[in-house]
Write a protein that holds these residues in place. Structure first.
Motif, short mmCIF file in Angstrom:
data_model
loop_
_atom_site.label_atom_id
_atom_site.label_comp_id
_atom_site.label_asym_id
_atom_site.label_seq_id
_atom_site.Cartn_x
_atom_site.Cartn_y
_atom_site.Cartn_z
N SER A 1 -37.45 48.14 25.15
CA SER A 1 -37.44 47.16 24.08
C SER A 1 -38.10 47.78 22.85
N GLY A 2 -37.98 47.05 21.74
CA GLY A 2 -38.67 47.47 20.52
C GLY A 2 -37.74 48.02 19.46
N GLY A 3 -37.36 47.18 18.52
CA GLY A 3 -36.58 47.64 17.38
C GLY A 3 -35.16 48.06 17.67
N LEU A 4 -34.61 47.65 18.80
CA LEU A 4 -33.25 48.04 19.14
C LEU A 4 -32.24 47.25 18.30
N THR A 5 -31.19 47.93 17.89
CA THR A 5 -30.11 47.33 17.12
C THR A 5 -28.80 47.92 17.59
N LEU A 6 -27.72 47.37 17.10
CA LEU A 6 -26.41 47.91 17.41
C LEU A 6 -26.32 49.37 16.97
N ASP A 7 -26.98 49.71 15.87
CA ASP A 7 -26.86 51.06 15.31
C ASP A 7 -27.63 52.12 16.08
N ASN A 8 -28.75 51.74 16.70
CA ASN A 8 -29.56 52.77 17.38
C ASN A 8 -29.52 52.67 18.89
N LEU A 9 -28.76 51.74 19.42
CA LEU A 9 -28.75 51.51 20.87
C LEU A 9 -28.31 52.74 21.64
N ARG A 10 -27.23 53.35 21.22
CA ARG A 10 -26.71 54.52 21.96
C ARG A 10 -27.74 55.64 21.99
N GLU A 11 -28.36 55.93 20.86
CA GLU A 11 -29.36 56.99 20.81
C GLU A 11 -30.54 56.67 21.72
N ALA A 12 -31.00 55.43 21.69
CA ALA A 12 -32.15 55.02 22.51
C ALA A 12 -31.86 55.22 24.00
N VAL A 13 -30.67 54.84 24.41
CA VAL A 13 -30.31 54.95 25.83
C VAL A 13 -30.09 56.41 26.21
N GLN A 14 -29.49 57.19 25.33
CA GLN A 14 -29.28 58.60 25.63
C GLN A 14 -30.60 59.34 25.81
N ILE A 15 -31.59 59.03 24.99
CA ILE A 15 -32.88 59.71 25.07
C ILE A 15 -33.68 59.27 26.28
N THR A 16 -33.72 57.98 26.54
CA THR A 16 -34.61 57.45 27.58
C THR A 16 -33.95 57.28 28.94
N ALA A 17 -32.61 57.24 28.98
CA ALA A 17 -31.87 56.91 30.19
C ALA A 17 -32.25 55.53 30.71
N ALA A 18 -32.57 54.63 29.80
CA ALA A 18 -32.94 53.27 30.19
C ALA A 18 -31.79 52.59 30.92
N PRO A 19 -32.06 51.98 32.07
CA PRO A 19 -31.00 51.27 32.79
C PRO A 19 -30.77 49.87 32.25
N ALA A 20 -31.70 49.39 31.41
CA ALA A 20 -31.58 48.04 30.85
C ALA A 20 -32.31 48.01 29.51
N VAL A 21 -31.86 47.14 28.63
CA VAL A 21 -32.46 47.02 27.31
C VAL A 21 -32.74 45.56 27.00
N ASP A 22 -33.70 45.37 26.10
CA ASP A 22 -34.14 44.03 25.70
C ASP A 22 -34.11 43.98 24.17
N VAL A 23 -33.38 43.01 23.62
CA VAL A 23 -33.25 42.92 22.16
C VAL A 23 -33.61 41.52 21.70
N SER A 24 -34.26 41.44 20.55
CA SER A 24 -34.59 40.15 19.95
C SER A 24 -34.28 40.18 18.46
N SER A 25 -35.14 40.82 17.67
CA SER A 25 -34.94 40.85 16.22
C SER A 25 -33.65 41.56 15.85
N GLY A 26 -33.19 42.48 16.67
CA GLY A 26 -31.99 43.25 16.37
C GLY A 26 -30.70 42.45 16.40
N VAL A 27 -30.76 41.21 16.89
CA VAL A 27 -29.56 40.35 16.89
C VAL A 27 -29.84 39.06 16.12
N GLU A 28 -30.66 39.20 15.07
CA GLU A 28 -31.03 38.04 14.26
C GLU A 28 -30.61 38.24 12.80
#
Length: 215
Positions: A167-194
């Motif tokens: 979680s933390g500052g995820l948006t449509l624009d940075n989601l792919r990069e975040a997952v590629q770097i961390t290999a996160a199996p799940a993500v949590d978004v709040s402000s990024g879809v507001e």
């Protein structure tokens, strides 16, 4: 969905409908009065009445007392309790044991050493969530949902004994990069879809979830 997603801070029927239709695994309900996304227990119960079982409810709580926990457990019976405060491992174990609801403990990250508490919580929590630590320069910052990210490279190559999400500052624009770097199996978004703090955009929710399916 390739990456499981949680839409946090849901407070309207429109946002809930978009999250469900988009395939969100979890929807988060915030019980922290200072948050622009806060709902009461009664509002949350009404909002999620009849919610299909494939979408799980998460109650976000910040250092909750027993009275609030009892009300949440009795009226809402969430699938997961998200503890977003300064709860100790002892308190996490106590909450999990007393109310019999799985618990996700938030680890707030700014530097590498901030990951160390994860080892303390792994034996007592069912899940971990790594979020950006609120900056000391912003005393008015919320425990989460500040549209801030942390250095995702801190999680690169790390493995945990418990399921976890990013979680933390995820948006449509940075989601792919975040997952590629961390290999996160799940993500949590709040402000990024507001469209504004606390005002969820059904369109942004649908687009974010569609992107999760593509990863």
């Amino acid at each position: 969905m390739s990456i499981d997603a949680k839409i946090c801070g849901v407070s309207t029927p429109e946002a809930l409908a978009a999250a469900v239709a988009g395939g969100a695994r979890w929807i988060g309900l915030v019980f922290f009065p200072r948050s622009p996304r806060a709902v009461t227990v009664e509002q949350a119960a009404a909002l999620t009445a009849g919610l299909a079982s494939q979408t799980q409810t998460v109650a976000l709580l910040v250092d909750p007392d027993d009275a609030l926990l009892e009300r949440v457990a009795e009226r809402l019976r969430p699938d997961l309790l998200q503890l977003h405060g300064s709860e100790t491992a002892k308190r996490v174990a106590e909450i999990r044991g007393r109310w019999g609801i799985p618990v996700m403990k938030v680890i707030k990250v700014a530097r590498a050493e901030d990951l160390e508490p994860a080892a303390t919580f792994e034996p007592v929590a069912d899940r971990l969530l790594f979020d950006a630590k609120p900056p000391a320069s912003r005393p008015d910052a919320l425990p989460g949902g500040n549209a801030l990210s942390f250095d995702w490279r801190l999680l690169a190559g790390r493995r945990w004994q418990r399921p976890w999400m990013l979680s933390g500052g995820l948006t449509l624009d940075n989601l792919r990069e975040a997952v590629q770097i961390t290999a996160a199996p799940a993500v949590d978004v709040s402000s990024g879809v507001e469209d504004a703090p606390g005002l969820k955009s059904p369109t942004k929710i649908r687009d974010f979830l569609a992107h999760c399916r593509e990863l």
